[in-house]
Write an enzyme that holds these catalytic residues in place. Structure first.
Site, PDB file in Angstrom:
ATOM      1  N   ARG A  99     -39.150  74.742-130.406  1.00 16.58           N
ATOM      2  CA  ARG A  99     -37.881  74.077-130.682  1.00 16.58           C
ATOM      3  C   ARG A  99     -36.809  75.105-131.068  1.00 16.58           C
ATOM      4  O   ARG A  99     -35.654  74.979-130.708  1.00 16.58           O
ATOM      5  CB  ARG A  99     -38.143  73.107-131.847  1.00 16.58           C
ATOM      6  CG  ARG A  99     -37.111  72.055-131.980  1.00 16.58           C
ATOM      7  CD  ARG A  99     -37.642  70.956-132.868  1.00 16.58           C
ATOM      8  NE  ARG A  99     -36.574  70.035-133.175  1.00 16.58           N
ATOM      9  CZ  ARG A  99     -36.338  69.550-134.379  1.00 16.58           C
ATOM     10  NH1 ARG A  99     -37.090  69.889-135.397  1.00 16.58           N
ATOM     11  NH2 ARG A  99     -35.367  68.706-134.572  1.00 16.58           N
ATOM     12  N   THR A 130     -25.724  67.176-125.978  1.00 15.50           N
ATOM     13  CA  THR A 130     -26.840  68.106-125.751  1.00 15.50           C
ATOM     14  C   THR A 130     -27.680  68.276-127.015  1.00 15.50           C
ATOM     15  O   THR A 130     -27.139  68.359-128.122  1.00 15.50           O
ATOM     16  CB  THR A 130     -26.290  69.488-125.313  1.00 15.50           C
ATOM     17  OG1 THR A 130     -25.366  69.294-124.258  1.00 15.50           O
ATOM     18  CG2 THR A 130     -27.409  70.409-124.849  1.00 15.50           C
ATOM     19  N   ARG A 162     -32.053  51.764-130.595  1.00 17.00           N
ATOM     20  CA  ARG A 162     -33.496  51.532-130.407  1.00 17.00           C
ATOM     21  C   ARG A 162     -34.059  50.741-131.581  1.00 17.00           C
ATOM     22  O   ARG A 162     -34.883  49.842-131.403  1.00 17.00           O
ATOM     23  CB  ARG A 162     -34.229  52.881-130.282  1.00 17.00           C
ATOM     24  CG  ARG A 162     -33.976  53.563-128.963  1.00 17.00           C
ATOM     25  CD  ARG A 162     -34.534  54.978-128.923  1.00 17.00           C
ATOM     26  NE  ARG A 162     -34.392  55.540-127.588  1.00 17.00           N
ATOM     27  CZ  ARG A 162     -34.354  56.837-127.315  1.00 17.00           C
ATOM     28  NH1 ARG A 162     -34.448  57.725-128.297  1.00 17.00           N
ATOM     29  NH2 ARG A 162     -34.227  57.270-126.082  1.00 17.00           N
ATOM     30  N   THR A 241     -34.413  60.789-120.546  1.00 19.66           N
ATOM     31  CA  THR A 241     -33.776  59.526-120.950  1.00 19.66           C
ATOM     32  C   THR A 241     -32.278  59.664-120.686  1.00 19.66           C
ATOM     33  O   THR A 241     -31.710  60.727-120.936  1.00 19.66           O
ATOM     34  CB  THR A 241     -33.996  59.218-122.448  1.00 19.66           C
ATOM     35  OG1 THR A 241     -33.078  59.999-123.227  1.00 19.66           O
ATOM     36  CG2 THR A 241     -35.415  59.506-122.897  1.00 19.66           C
TER      37      THR A 241
HETATM   38  N1  LIG Z   1     -28.037  62.992-127.839  1.00 14.81           N
HETATM   39  C1  LIG Z   1     -28.892  62.157-127.269  1.00 14.81           C
HETATM   40  O1  LIG Z   1     -29.139  61.046-127.771  1.00 14.81           O
HETATM   41  C2  LIG Z   1     -29.551  62.585-125.977  1.00 14.81           C
HETATM   42  C3  LIG Z   1     -30.312  61.702-125.206  1.00 14.81           C
HETATM   43  C4  LIG Z   1     -30.864  62.154-124.017  1.00 14.81           C
HETATM   44  C5  LIG Z   1     -30.684  63.473-123.628  1.00 14.81           C
HETATM   45  N2  LIG Z   1     -29.959  64.307-124.415  1.00 14.81           N
HETATM   46  C6  LIG Z   1     -29.738  65.724-124.093  1.00 14.81           C
HETATM   47  O2  LIG Z   1     -28.710  65.846-123.117  1.00 14.81           O
HETATM   48  C7  LIG Z   1     -28.854  67.113-122.470  1.00 14.81           C
HETATM   49  C8  LIG Z   1     -28.735  66.908-120.980  1.00 14.81           C
HETATM   50  O3  LIG Z   1     -29.867  66.184-120.518  1.00 14.81           O
HETATM   51  P1  LIG Z   1     -30.014  65.844-118.956  1.00 14.81           P
HETATM   52  O4  LIG Z   1     -31.235  65.015-118.807  1.00 14.81           O
HETATM   53  O5  LIG Z   1     -28.724  65.366-118.429  1.00 14.81           O
HETATM   54  O6  LIG Z   1     -30.302  67.318-118.372  1.00 14.81           O
HETATM   55  P2  LIG Z   1     -30.028  67.792-116.883  1.00 14.81           P
HETATM   56  O7  LIG Z   1     -30.836  69.030-116.706  1.00 14.81           O
HETATM   57  O8  LIG Z   1     -30.193  66.666-115.928  1.00 14.81           O
HETATM   58  O9  LIG Z   1     -28.465  68.175-116.928  1.00 14.81           O
HETATM   59  C9  LIG Z   1     -27.969  69.274-117.622  1.00 14.81           C
HETATM   60  C10 LIG Z   1     -26.804  69.819-116.802  1.00 14.81           C
HETATM   61  O10 LIG Z   1     -26.207  70.883-117.541  1.00 14.81           O
HETATM   62  C11 LIG Z   1     -25.787  71.844-116.592  1.00 14.81           C
HETATM   63  N3  LIG Z   1     -25.604  73.145-117.242  1.00 14.81           N
HETATM   64  C12 LIG Z   1     -26.543  73.983-117.733  1.00 14.81           C
HETATM   65  N4  LIG Z   1     -25.952  75.086-118.225  1.00 14.81           N
HETATM   66  C13 LIG Z   1     -24.623  74.926-118.055  1.00 14.81           C
HETATM   67  C14 LIG Z   1     -23.491  75.716-118.361  1.00 14.81           C
HETATM   68  N5  LIG Z   1     -23.621  76.918-118.937  1.00 14.81           N
HETATM   69  N6  LIG Z   1     -22.285  75.236-118.040  1.00 14.81           N
HETATM   70  C15 LIG Z   1     -22.136  74.039-117.448  1.00 14.81           C
HETATM   71  N7  LIG Z   1     -23.171  73.240-117.112  1.00 14.81           N
HETATM   72  C16 LIG Z   1     -24.394  73.679-117.420  1.00 14.81           C
HETATM   73  C17 LIG Z   1     -26.918  71.876-115.558  1.00 14.81           C
HETATM   74  O11 LIG Z   1     -26.523  72.453-114.336  1.00 14.81           O
HETATM   75  C18 LIG Z   1     -27.235  70.378-115.440  1.00 14.81           C
HETATM   76  O12 LIG Z   1     -26.497  69.764-114.409  1.00 14.81           O
HETATM   77  C19 LIG Z   1     -30.211  67.674-122.928  1.00 14.81           C
HETATM   78  O13 LIG Z   1     -29.994  68.614-123.967  1.00 14.81           O
HETATM   79  C20 LIG Z   1     -30.926  66.458-123.477  1.00 14.81           C
HETATM   80  O14 LIG Z   1     -31.892  66.787-124.437  1.00 14.81           O
HETATM   81  C21 LIG Z   1     -29.385  63.885-125.567  1.00 14.81           C
END
Ligand SMILES: NC(=O)c1ccc[n+]([C@@H]2O[C@H](COP(=O)([O-])OP(=O)(O)OC[C@H]3O[C@@H](n4cnc5c(N)ncnc54)[C@H](O)[C@@H]3O)[C@@H](O)[C@H]2O)c1
Length: 327
Positions: A99, A130, A162, A241
């Site tokens: 982590r 993120t 949830r 998710t």
């Molecule tokens: N806060 C919440 O409740 C919650 C819930 C679900 C997911 N998330 C988080 O959201 C984030 C995204 O998840 P996802 O499933 O969409 O991932 P994903 O891999 O589908 O999308 C991430 C995107 O970020 C882009 N990216 C990476 N580095 C980059 C940069 N330097 N500049 C611009 N774009 C960049 C990638 O190309 C990709 O398209 C993860 O960190 C995930 O853990 C948060």
């Protein structure tokens, strides 16, 4: 010609929402935003431009049957004039990656992209999704130079929905009639606030007593675990998710754009709350056009207060690790 430009000057400015990171979360949020018709312009920005182009094309094709919204793939200068910039860019945990390592990697990405957003947009609101969302919201606050009021993390908005959903299933009620919050870290140390959960203004215990439903310690512990582990369970089944978090982001953005003063358990800078200082974590807060208008001080019981302080310690540890790693 001169007259024409005078008329244009009187038109209201289009509402622009920028999405940085058009992956599963970012593009599902853009889809929800399109269907809701909340924004006039949606710009997608992603390091993987081709992926963003595919998402923009697909979204644009839904427009004739939904809402007229201008959607395009842009770059950081397009953040100029955005009312809200939603940041969902990042990388997922690699197999065997700790982590702490993921935290460092995504913090590195944020230290690159947030100043680029802030270079073109000094007045909008940054909304971070993120993970680890609390730590990265703090990083975004520092890297942007924005007042903390305008840097928000989606926090436990998702965990709270949830929680309300599970409670509503148990009680056989519409989830919109069940009021309860998860606070603290969006993660393993999150805290369900049982002492203030209520239905029709009645404490949960009282409601259950009157209706003869059971909600004992064991059921509560099971429910809290289900909420905490929901992401793991979903990821195990479908890899990620994104629907519920996208609706959570939509709700936050709606409250900002429409200045609704909605109480949502977002992640914001905490200063002097039960002795907690200088971390981002989730507490119910009033959200409006200016961002975080106020944080609601909850009269927690002793166990919840201790658990919240524990959650703050976990987050402080992650922030300290980033600081020492940067040296
Ligand atoms: N806060 C919440 O409740 C919650 C819930 C679900 C997911 N998330 C988080 O959201 C984030 C995204 O998840 P996802 O499933 O969409 O991932 P994903 O891999 O589908 O999308 C991430 C995107 O970020 C882009 N990216 C990476 N580095 C980059 C940069 N330097 N500049 C611009 N774009 C960049 C990638 O190309 C990709 O398209 C993860 O960190 C995930 O853990 C948060």
């Amino acid at each position: 010609m001169g007259q024409e430009s005078d008329v244009t000057a009187c038109l209201p400015r289009p509402r622009r929402v920028a999405v940085v990171g058009a992956g599963r979360v970012g593009s599902t949020f853009a889809y929800a935003l399109l269907l809701e018709g909340l924004a006039d312009e949606i710009v997608l920005i992603d390091i993987d431009r081709q992926r963003a182009e595919g998402e923009a094309m697909d979204l644009n094709h839904a427009m004739p049957l939904s809402n007229p919204v201008r959607i395009w793939v842009g770059d950081y200068p397009d953040c100029a004039g955005a009312d809200v910039v939603v940041v969902a860019a990042g990388t997922a945990q690699r197999p065997g990656e700790s982590r702490l390592d993921l935290n460092r990697r995504n913090a590195g990405i944020f230290n690159d992209i947030i100043p680029r957003i802030a270079e073109y947009n000094r007045t909008g609101i940054l909304l971070v999704a993120t993970n680890p969302v609390d730590v990265l919201s703090y990083v975004a606050w520092k890297a942007s130079g924005f007042p903390a009021q305008r840097v928000i993390g989606s926090g436990t908005v998702l965990d709270t929905t949830r929680f309300r959903y599970l409670l509503s299933e148990h009680l056989g009620l519409d989830p919109r009639n069940v009021h309860a919050h998860i606070i603290g870290e969006h993660g393993d140390s999150e805290v369900p606030v049982w002492s203030l959960a209520n239905v029709v203004g009645m404490e949960l215990d009282e409601y259950c007593r009157r209706l003869g439903c059971e909600l004992g310690e064991e059921t509560r512990a099971q429910m809290a675990k289900q909420v905490r582990d929901a992401a793991y369970e979903i990821i195990e089944r479908k890899g990620a998710t994104y629907y519920a978090v996208a609706v959570g982001l939509l709700r936050i953005v709606e409250s900002i754009l429409r200045d609704q003063h909605t109480v949502l358990s977002i992640s914001s800078l905490v200063a002097g709350y039960y002795g907690i200082e200088d971390v981002y974590l989730s507490l119910p807060a009033v959200i409006g056009r200016a961002g975080v208008e106020s944080v609601v001080h909850l009269p927690l019981d002793d166990g919840e207060t201790e658990a919240l302080r524990g959650s703050a310690r976990v987050l402080r540890g992650l922030l300290d690790d980033l600081k020492s790693n940067a040296k």
